[in-house]
Write a protein that holds these residues in place. Structure first.
Motif, short mmCIF file in Angstrom:
data_model
loop_
_atom_site.label_atom_id
_atom_site.label_comp_id
_atom_site.label_asym_id
_atom_site.label_seq_id
_atom_site.Cartn_x
_atom_site.Cartn_y
_atom_site.Cartn_z
N ILE A 186 0.89 -1.16 0.00
CA ILE A 186 0.00 0.00 0.00
C ILE A 186 0.92 1.21 0.00
O ILE A 186 1.63 1.45 0.99
N PRO A 187 1.00 1.98 -1.09
CA PRO A 187 1.96 3.08 -1.17
C PRO A 187 1.81 4.07 -0.02
O PRO A 187 0.72 4.60 0.22
N VAL A 188 2.89 4.31 0.70
CA VAL A 188 2.86 5.21 1.84
C VAL A 188 2.49 6.63 1.41
O VAL A 188 1.85 7.37 2.16
N VAL A 189 2.86 7.00 0.18
CA VAL A 189 2.56 8.37 -0.26
C VAL A 189 1.06 8.61 -0.31
O VAL A 189 0.60 9.75 -0.14
N LEU A 190 0.26 7.57 -0.54
CA LEU A 190 -1.19 7.74 -0.48
C LEU A 190 -1.62 8.16 0.93
O LEU A 190 -2.47 9.05 1.09
N MET A 191 -1.01 7.54 1.93
CA MET A 191 -1.32 7.90 3.32
C MET A 191 -0.91 9.35 3.60
O MET A 191 -1.64 10.11 4.25
N GLU A 192 0.27 9.72 3.12
CA GLU A 192 0.78 11.06 3.37
C GLU A 192 -0.13 12.11 2.73
O GLU A 192 -0.46 13.13 3.35
N ALA A 193 -0.53 11.85 1.48
CA ALA A 193 -1.41 12.80 0.79
C ALA A 193 -2.76 12.90 1.49
O ALA A 193 -3.30 14.00 1.68
N MET A 194 -3.31 11.78 1.89
CA MET A 194 -4.61 11.79 2.56
C MET A 194 -4.52 12.50 3.91
O MET A 194 -5.45 13.20 4.32
N ALA A 195 -3.39 12.35 4.60
CA ALA A 195 -3.20 13.05 5.87
C ALA A 195 -3.17 14.56 5.66
O ALA A 195 -3.53 15.33 6.56
N MET A 196 -2.78 14.98 4.45
CA MET A 196 -2.75 16.40 4.13
C MET A 196 -4.06 16.87 3.49
O MET A 196 -4.14 17.98 2.96
N GLU A 197 -5.07 16.00 3.53
CA GLU A 197 -6.41 16.30 3.01
C GLU A 197 -6.43 16.49 1.51
O GLU A 197 -7.26 17.24 0.97
N LEU A 198 -5.54 15.78 0.83
CA LEU A 198 -5.59 15.77 -0.64
C LEU A 198 -6.44 14.59 -1.09
O LEU A 198 -6.24 13.46 -0.62
N PRO A 199 -7.38 14.79 -2.00
CA PRO A 199 -8.06 13.64 -2.60
C PRO A 199 -7.05 12.87 -3.45
O PRO A 199 -6.09 13.46 -3.96
N VAL A 200 -7.25 11.57 -3.57
CA VAL A 200 -6.30 10.74 -4.31
C VAL A 200 -7.03 9.96 -5.39
O VAL A 200 -8.22 9.66 -5.27
N ILE A 201 -6.30 9.67 -6.44
CA ILE A 201 -6.81 8.79 -7.50
C ILE A 201 -5.82 7.66 -7.65
O ILE A 201 -4.64 7.88 -7.91
N SER A 202 -6.31 6.43 -7.45
CA SER A 202 -5.44 5.27 -7.53
C SER A 202 -6.17 4.15 -8.25
O SER A 202 -7.13 4.42 -8.99
#
Length: 423
Positions: free
Chosen positions: A323-339
Motif C-alpha cells: 500500500i503506497p505510503v505516499v497515499l497515506m501522506e497525501a490523505m493526511a494532508m487532506e488531498l483527494p487521491v486517485i489510484s
C-alpha cells in the motif's frame, strides 16, 4: 526489549516506513540493532538516521559473489580470519549434513559473519520482506542469533519473488517462523493460499507520523482554474505512471484546455522512457519529472497540489505494490487521491469517499476521474477531509507502534495467545 531488524537495503529513502518503525520502537525505550544486506547508495540521508545514531547500530553481511569460485575464495578468507574467534559458529555454518545446500553454497558462512563477536540474544527478530525472514531463519538455525522470528510481508516479496522462485519459496519459513505480519488483508489471503498457518498471521499496517503531514494549504481551486496533480514514486513499471501521463494527454486533447500541471517526484529505470513519452505527446509544458527530492521538498510540493495520482499496476514480472505510503501522506494532508484497484489499496482508499479508484491501465477512467475533481472542487475538498479521518483512525504511526509493541509482548509472554482476537 532487545530487537534485531533484518533488512535488505538500509538506510533507504524509499522505505521510510521501516525507518519510522525502528525510530518509534527506540522512542518507546527498546534497544534496536539493524542487520542489512546492502548499504544505500542514495545521497540523501534521513535526519533521524543521525539523530538516533542508527548507522552505529547497523551491521552488514559480506557481499556474496555470484561466481562460485570467487565466493569460495572469499569464503575461505572469511573463515580463516574468524575461525579462532568463534570456531563453533563457523563449523555450524558449513555443516552440509544438517543444512544441505544452504551450507554447501556458503550462504550460511556469509550470513554468520556479523555475529562472530556478538552476543546475539534478542527478544524479537523483526524481518521486513520475506527474503529477510529466510535469512533470519537460517542464522537462528545455526545458533548465530536467538529470538522470536517475525516476518513482515509487503508486496514485492509475495509477487515477483514468488513468480521467480515458486509458491514454495517460503515453505520452510512458514513452518519455523513464529509470526507473520502482512501489511494488508490482501496479502494475508495470499499467504494463506501459499500455505501459511492462519493462526500465525497478524495484519499490521504501515503508518505515518501525522505530525509531519499537516493539512495542505493549497488554495481550493475553482472550476477552470489550474489544477496541480502530483505523483511521488520510484519510476518503475508497477507505479503505472505511463498511464497517468497518457490520461493527461487525453484530457488536454478532448477538452482543449491548458490548465493542468503535473509534477512527478522520484527516480528510477524508466526515467528516460517516461521523459521521451512526455516529449512525444507534447506535454513538456505541463508535466515535469523532478527526480529524487528530500522529504521536506516532497511535503512542500504536496502542500501546493490539489490531487495525488498513484495509478499502480501489476508489472509484467508479477511485481505488485503493498500500500503506497505516499497515499497515506497525501490523505493526511487532506488531498483527494486517485489510484487503482490494486493489491491492498482499496483497504486504504474508499472509492468515491476519500478519492477514486479505477481499474489498472484504464486511461479513459483515469482521465474521467481527474476531470471530475477539476469540475467539482467542493467534492474534492470533502474527499480530502474524509481521507484525513481514515488516516487518523487506521494509519496513525504512533498508535501502530504501540500496537506492535503489545504484539511483541504477547508473543514473548503469552505464546499461546490467539492472534485472531487481536485483529
Amino acid at each position: 526489549m532487545k530487537i534485531a531488524f533484518f533488512l535488505g537495503e538500509f538506510p533507504a529513502i524509499s522505505q521510510t516506513f521501516i525507518l519510522d518503525q525502528i525510530v518509534g520502537l527506540i522512542q518507546q525505550g527498546h534497544e534496536v540493532d539493524v542487520f542489512a544486506t546492502t548499504v544505500s547508495d542514495e545521497d540523501t540521508v534521513h535526519p533521524e538516521i543521525n539523530k538516533y545514531s542508527l548507522l552505529e547500530r547497523t551491521y552488514y553481511w559480506p557481499k556474496i559473489p555470484q561466481n562460485y569460485i570467487l565466493r569460495a575464495f572469499k569464503g575461505l578468507k572469511l573463515a580463516t580470519l574468524n575461525i579462532f574467534q568463534n570456531s563453533l559458529l563457523i563449523l555450524k555454518s558449513l555443516n552440509i549434513f544438517k543444512h544441505g545446500k544452504n551450507a554447501a553454497s556458503l550462504r550460511l558462512l556469509y550470513l554468520c559473519i556479523p555475529f562472530i563477536n556478538r552476543q546475539a540474544c534478542y527478544d524479537i527478530i523483526q524481518c521486513h520482506f520475506g527474503w529477510s525472514g529466510l535469512q533470519g531463519m537460517h542464522v537462528r538455525n545455526i545458533g548465530a542469533i536467538d529470538g522470536k522470528l517475525i516476518t513482515t510481508f509487503h508486496g514485492f516479496d509475495v509477487t515477483k519473488s514468488v513468480h521467480e522462485f515458486g509458491e514454495s519459496v517460503y515453505s520452510s519459513l512458514f513452518l519455523e517462523g513464529d509470526l507473520f505480519s502482512p501489511i494488508s488483508n490482501y496479502w494475508k489471503q495470499k499467504l494463506i493460499q501459499m500455505g501459511c498457518d492462519e493462526h500465525k498471521l497478524f495484519v499490521h499496517r504501515m503508518g505515518i507520523d501525522l505530525r509531519k503531514f499537516a493539512a495542505s494549504t493549497a488554495y481550493k481551486h475553482k472550476s477552470k482554474e489550474i489544477i496541480r496533480l502530483v505523483s511521488v514514486s520510484r519510476l518503475v513499471e508497477k507505479k503505472g505512471l505511463e498511464y497517468a501521463i497518457r490520461a493527461i494527454a487525453k484530457i488536454l486533447k478532448d477538452r482543449k484546455i491548458a490548465n493542468i500541471e503535473y509534477n512527478i517526484i522520484g527516480d528510477g529505470d524508466l526515467r528516460d522512457k517516461l521523459q521521451q513519452l512526455i516529449t512525444d505527446l507534447n506535454l513538456s509544458d505541463c508535466i515535469i519529472l523532478h527526480g529524487q527530492k528530500k522529504s521536506n521538498d516532497v511535503v512542500a510540493l504536496l502542500n501546493r497540489s490539489h490531487v495525488l495520482l498513484a495509478p499502480s499496476v501489476t508489472s509484467k514480472d508479477g511485481d505488485m505494490e503493498g500500500i503506497p505510503v505516499v497515499l497515506m501522506e497525501a490523505m493526511a494532508m487532506e488531498l483527494p487521491v486517485i489510484s487503482t484497484y490494486h493489491s491492498g489499496i482499496p483497504e486504504l482508499v474508499d472509492d468515491g469517499i476519500s478519492g477514486f479508484l479505477v481499474p489498472e491501465r484504464d486511461i479513459d477512467n483515469l482521465a474521467d476521474r481527474i476531470c471530475y475533481l477539476m469540475d467539482h472542487p467542493d467534492e474534492s475538498e470533502e474527499m480530502g477531509k474524509a481521507g484525513k479521518l481514515k488516516i487518523v483512525r487506521d494509519y496513525n504511526l504512533e498508535q501502530l507502534n504501540e500496537r506492535l509493541e503489545k504484539l511483541y509482548q504477547k508473543i514473548l509472554f503469552e505464546p499461546s495467545f490467539e492472534l485472531a482476537t487481536t485483529h
